[in-house]
Design a protein around this motif. Sequence first.
Motif, PDB file in Angstrom:
ATOM      1  N   GLN A 151      18.820  -1.681  -1.768  1.00 26.47           N
ATOM      2  CA  GLN A 151      19.492  -2.935  -2.082  1.00 26.47           C
ATOM      3  C   GLN A 151      18.467  -3.993  -2.529  1.00 26.47           C
ATOM      4  N   HIS A 152      17.318  -4.027  -1.865  1.00 32.07           N
ATOM      5  CA  HIS A 152      16.344  -5.088  -2.136  1.00 32.07           C
ATOM      6  C   HIS A 152      15.387  -4.774  -3.272  1.00 32.07           C
ATOM      7  N   VAL A 181       9.186  -9.592  -2.420  1.00 30.42           N
ATOM      8  CA  VAL A 181      10.440  -8.860  -2.190  1.00 30.42           C
ATOM      9  C   VAL A 181      10.253  -7.838  -1.072  1.00 30.42           C
ATOM     10  N   MET A 184      11.997  -8.040   2.659  1.00 28.69           N
ATOM     11  CA  MET A 184      12.845  -6.936   3.126  1.00 28.69           C
ATOM     12  C   MET A 184      12.374  -6.454   4.493  1.00 28.69           C
ATOM     13  N   ARG A 192      20.193  -8.018  -5.950  1.00 26.30           N
ATOM     14  CA  ARG A 192      20.068  -8.948  -4.811  1.00 26.30           C
ATOM     15  C   ARG A 192      20.830 -10.232  -5.067  1.00 26.30           C
ATOM     16  N   HIS A 243      16.570 -14.671  -6.884  1.00 25.04           N
ATOM     17  CA  HIS A 243      16.435 -13.471  -7.701  1.00 25.04           C
ATOM     18  C   HIS A 243      17.132 -13.642  -9.043  1.00 25.04           C
TER      19      HIS A 243
END
Lengths: 481, 481
Positions: free
Chosen positions: A249-250, A308, A312, B296, B301
């Motif tokens: 997802q990230h 990022v 996370m 995201r 983002h």
Amino acid sequence: MNQSKVTTHQILIEGLRQTFSGRLLTDAPDMAAYLIDWRKRYQGQALAVVEPINTEEVANIVRFCAKHAINIIPQGGNTSLSGGSVPNPTGKNIVIGLKRLNQIREIDAQNNTMTVEAGCILEAIQIAAKEVNRLFPLSLASQGSCTIGGNLATNAGGVQVLRYGNTRELCLGLEVVTAEGNIWHGLRGLRKDNTGYNLKDLFIGSEGTLGIITAAVLKLFPLPAFKQLAWVAVQSTTHALQLLTLSKQHTGDSLTAFELISDNCLNLVLKHFKQCHSPLKSPSPWYILLEVSENRPEESHKLYLYGVLCDMLKIALETHLILDAVVSDNEQQFKRLWTLRESISAAQTMEGANIKHDIALPISKIPAFIEKTEQAIRTNFPNAHLITFGHLGDGNLHYNVYHSKNSRDNCIPHQASINRIVHDAVDSLNGSISAEHGLGVLRRDEAARYKSPIELNLMLDIKQALDPHNRMNPNKVLLKK
Amino acid sequence: MNQSKVTTHQILIEGLRQTFSGRLLTDAPDMAAYLIDWRKRYQGQALAVVEPINTEEVANIVRFCAKHAINIIPQGGNTSLSGGSVPNPTGKNIVIGLKRLNQIREIDAQNNTMTVEAGCILEAIQIAAKEVNRLFPLSLASQGSCTIGGNLATNAGGVQVLRYGNTRELCLGLEVVTAEGNIWHGLRGLRKDNTGYNLKDLFIGSEGTLGIITAAVLKLFPLPAFKQLAWVAVQSTTHALQLLTLSKQHTGDSLTAFELISDNCLNLVLKHFKQCHSPLKSPSPWYILLEVSENRPEESHKLYLYGVLCDMLKIALETHLILDAVVSDNEQQFKRLWTLRESISAAQTMEGANIKHDIALPISKIPAFIEKTEQAIRTNFPNAHLITFGHLGDGNLHYNVYHSKNSRDNCIPHQASINRIVHDAVDSLNGSISAEHGLGVLRRDEAARYKSPIELNLMLDIKQALDPHNRMNPNKVLLKK
């Protein structure tokens, strides 16, 4: 086979010597390296080894073999881990060594493709791609000696499948010599082509039993500008899977590797490689090695990706998904972390013999598999230990079993029983008993045990259709009726 | 076929009525919609239409047909653009309508897979995926009525192939009823499985001629949180390709669409849809619609991706790669820009009849193709106009030819000659005459014209092996010897 027939074949083969001057091997010492597999488990015999230099020569030898009822064993780097690339002991075989078919025929950077011959060494292909600022992502332990023909024949996997796919997904077109000795010119560099049956993907992974791949069009990708790595401690494989979902997802497609490593694997590495150190202060039952990569070379993108990754991991720590983590902040640390993962195979060999499994499962079923199988093995073999690691992002585990050197209960003689426990568990969860090494002869009968008669018959029907006389790498993958 | 034999078949079929109560259609008005294709070009006949509700029923009907030598036409949403899903006019056919096989059997969000039956409508699958916060990326114009079984049978493409691949790449496992009426249970949700021949990819794209796909395991992806779009003017397709390379380098896998649109396409849309407006002040020979997406959801983002897109376009402007560009900064503008692309098909229909081509080329060969083919068409048909648009990122063009309404030289009667010019040019550049619509009957003989006898024979050998009596969707894809 009777002696007189061998002699007839030998006379026939002598007729090839002028054409294949210096490339026709018939003396035992010259042939020796071609007749035994990488793991030294399968010793075969052959009438000759022939090394063609182009596709037409391959076709000529295949027609010669067809005419004289000689079996054909195509061989690339001879690095099969399943005994797929050596002849059987009957001796009525010709090994076609493909290493001299090693031209890179074309690189089309704009189409992101390169056309290579089957005998090209994987590493040479990686280097040629890099020279035009592209990535060919297939990456394996044997890349310095394996050939792309062998990679295609076995649909090889490796460490970047999560991001880029298996060899099959990295190939757009093929050139193949059929069992009749015809050349199929299927070297298309197309992303879309719906004009009939998918012959390409049938030949890929057929381990030389349907025809000989002589060349391929491979996909290229933008070259990553930099990579970042995290070593993460988790309590269980359930947590590891939740981390995989969070990572996808990230970090999206930046995620290039998601490797599972048990604490026991790390301990074996630390025991046998004194220069290695544990990246974290406290031990944990499981670790994840997580790699992200970025194409853009500017420092700002590097910092963004780093942010990022850290964000996370922060979320994962706060929600108690992970126990601890370290992120590589320089090239040296990056290498040190990957070395821990890459040393597992060597460390387990130094520890002693072990029983290997190369399995794949639906990713969601991995915690259940690990729990169930460990229990079953421990019940039957109380002194057995497990070496569990692998490409968790692809559901692919290298699940190996060994015993302590000091233990009296050597589990190695019980290989068949241990294989049965592991493979039964894999089968019950709709998994695969050969994720990336193919069947060859090693896993042929095991695969037949678990496949339905309907699936086996479909495979046999195809074998019969494309190689009716069972000449092409006979008795590999499946036994003909 | 003689009358008495029809009667025999009809009597036999009546025997099925109790089992398939309300799901066996034999009256002409009830069957009508199943017997003519989407484009109303192929009118067939059938003894009956049967609508099974589960795989066992499909297998039963196939065995019934095998026993009584009746041909089988599997049909999903009947949206084939190549006449692939309707019976021939002989009448000795049973249409197996698969729309009632429409269960979503399982969603495994952690494994990123869902198991669906062949009759599920594509849009229903997209919605079910979204409900578990996942994306099933296959996306086509007919998604409200086409079925996944048909998508798999034709290896359908669509607008997101650049990022996610064709239907084949989106499928991990299949359940298939063979020509003998056996069920192959190949519903594996595995990323790696090297245990024999790749049956899955052989059935995918075989257009129902080797067996009937009854269920599939599909891949799911993280759901994109937002998308951004740029409409870019370029001087030539050479510039467009350089922009594609630059985009891949800068936006990596965020790049989800890269669509080519000629100025003539835009003009037709503006002519027929008065509510549409050109996004840029000055006209340009070519436009690119470029979409990027991000998983995201955080605003940071979104802004980052926006920055990456704008930076890339700035570089492209400064280096004179592009003439002008506009980036969508709100949802409304996003939709307006996509509407321009999506209205091309309707606008060309409103303009009048046209001759369609669905072709694929190595991406690097597209400028040469466009130049060469336009010249050849204009030489032979001075009043012909071209509608050139398509998925440039995949090398897939919809390359259509029409004539001005006022022109005396109607080119429609010259369809065969124009097909020949276009397909010869495609063939000379090692392209494909059917990129995403399959062969069906429309392109069957054209494909046979360009394929080598060796490739055709390999296909025929496979057809003979898996469907020896030519019962499964006969004479689609290839004509049996």
